[in-house]
Design an enzyme around this catalytic site. Structure first.
Site, PDB file in Angstrom:
ATOM      1  N   CYS A  75      50.444 -52.794  38.569  1.00  0.00           N
ATOM      2  CA  CYS A  75      50.702 -53.928  38.436  1.00  0.00           C
ATOM      3  C   CYS A  75      49.738 -54.920  39.045  1.00  0.00           C
ATOM      4  O   CYS A  75      48.999 -55.489  39.682  1.00  0.00           O
ATOM      5  CB  CYS A  75      51.997 -54.552  39.324  1.00  0.00           C
ATOM      6  SG  CYS A  75      52.942 -55.273  39.305  1.00  0.00           S
ATOM      7  N   CYS A 189      49.247 -57.990  31.880  1.00  0.00           N
ATOM      8  CA  CYS A 189      50.236 -57.170  32.952  1.00  0.00           C
ATOM      9  C   CYS A 189      50.320 -55.307  31.970  1.00  0.00           C
ATOM     10  O   CYS A 189      50.088 -55.618  30.901  1.00  0.00           O
ATOM     11  CB  CYS A 189      51.173 -57.535  31.945  1.00  0.00           C
ATOM     12  SG  CYS A 189      53.048 -56.748  32.512  1.00  0.00           S
TER      13      CYS A 189
HETATM   14  N1  DGL Z   1      53.490 -54.652  35.179  1.00  0.00           N
HETATM   15  C1  DGL Z   1      53.306 -55.848  36.491  1.00  0.00           C
HETATM   16  C2  DGL Z   1      52.445 -56.144  36.038  1.00  0.00           C
HETATM   17  O1  DGL Z   1      51.072 -55.550  34.930  1.00  0.00           O
HETATM   18  C3  DGL Z   1      54.611 -56.719  36.394  1.00  0.00           C
HETATM   19  C4  DGL Z   1      55.720 -56.516  35.020  1.00  0.00           C
HETATM   20  C5  DGL Z   1      57.094 -57.722  36.409  1.00  0.00           C
HETATM   21  O2  DGL Z   1      58.197 -56.823  36.852  1.00  0.00           O
HETATM   22  O3  DGL Z   1      57.244 -58.681  35.824  1.00  0.00           O
HETATM   23  O4  DGL Z   1      51.907 -57.685  35.931  1.00  0.00           O
END
Ligand code: DGL
Length: 262
Positions: A75, A189
């Site tokens: 993430c 993301c």
């Molecule tokens: N998958 C996450 C990222 O790479 C975040 C998504 C979220 O929960 O807002 O930033």
């Protein structure tokens, strides 16, 4: 090293699957625990202070429970805010996911690149530093899109995603000064590579770059020489809140057949 010791992947939701995919391709016999902090989702709306304590605390519980050989913060939001805190709190290697600005700058011809992440990620000093170090001669356009995070979750829950919805979510980025010259977009993301086909359909002339394959190579490097089970084991998906049943078939496609709650 116990061959059964897993790799832990951690995200707020299904985004980390875009990192798990290339990792499974390189290390098919690696036991996997995929952890989604669904009660904290979406991370992009959370504050730095909140994530800096929440992420290491959850990882600590997971490490105690599953005794992994390595943890992957799959993430960008959690990594750009809490990677150092997590490394300080855990006694295993922690691999983070940070925006792939360097490879994007290496291939951009127009010298205009985009960083498409969550609202929290695109405001991080971590991103300023990457842009200054690796893309100093580029115009770096940033955009935070909570809509795309939701669309990625919906897609993995089995919904059809209209290309128009993806186009509308990215349009404010193209509308920024020099946006129409952007030739490379960093998917900063981990949810967004799950929408790669829809993004390509919406913007066929923009090359997408994400960190997943590079992280997979890093994990393979860090675990070189370690023993693995002789055949591919089943994987565990663990959620911090009741998971939505429609995700089960997407999780199964990534080898996660045992779904639990933390
Ligand atoms: N998958 C996450 C990222 O790479 C975040 C998504 C979220 O929960 O807002 O930033």
């Amino acid at each position: 090293m116990d061959p059964a010791a897993p790799l832990i992947f951690f995200d707020s939701g299904v985004g980390g699957l875009s990192v798990l995919g290339p990792t499974r391709a390189l290390l098919p016999n690696a036991p996997i625990v995929y952890a989604a902090d669904s009660s904290g989702f979406p991370y992009g709306k959370r504050s730095e202070a909140e994530l800096a304590t929440r992420v290491p605390a959850l990882l600590g519980r997971l490490v105690e429970r599953f005794r992994p050989r390595l943890a992957v913060i799959a993430c960008n939001t959690a990594s750009t805010i809490a990677l150092d805190h997590a490394r300080a709190a855990l006694d295993i290697p922690v691999v983070g996911t940070v925006p792939a600005i360097k490879p994007a700058a290496e291939i951009s011809k127009s010298r205009v690149i985009g960083v498409l992440g969550t609202e929290a990620t695109v405001r991080q000093p971590y991103v300023d530093n990457l842009a200054a170090r690796f893309a100093a001669d580029c115009t770096v356009i940033r955009h935070g899109s909570p809509e795309l995070v939701e669309l990625a979750e919906a897609k993995l829950a089995g919904q059809e995603i209209p290309v128009e919805a993806v186009k509308a979510a990215i349009a404010p980025m193209i509308d920024q000064p020099h946006g129409d010259e952007m030739d490379v977009m960093v998917l900063a993301c981990t949810h967004f590579p799950l929408l790669a086909d829809e993004i390509t359909a919406a913007f066929p002339n923009i090359v997408q770059v994400d960190g997943g394959p590079g992280i997979a190579r890093r994990i393979a490097y860090l675990t070189q020489g370690q023993p693995w089970p002789v055949s591919p084991p089943g994987g565990i998906a663990i959620f911090t809140a009741a998971h939505r049943a429609p995700l089960a078939s997407s999780l199964a496609r990534f080898g996660l057949d045992d779904i639990r709650e933390l």
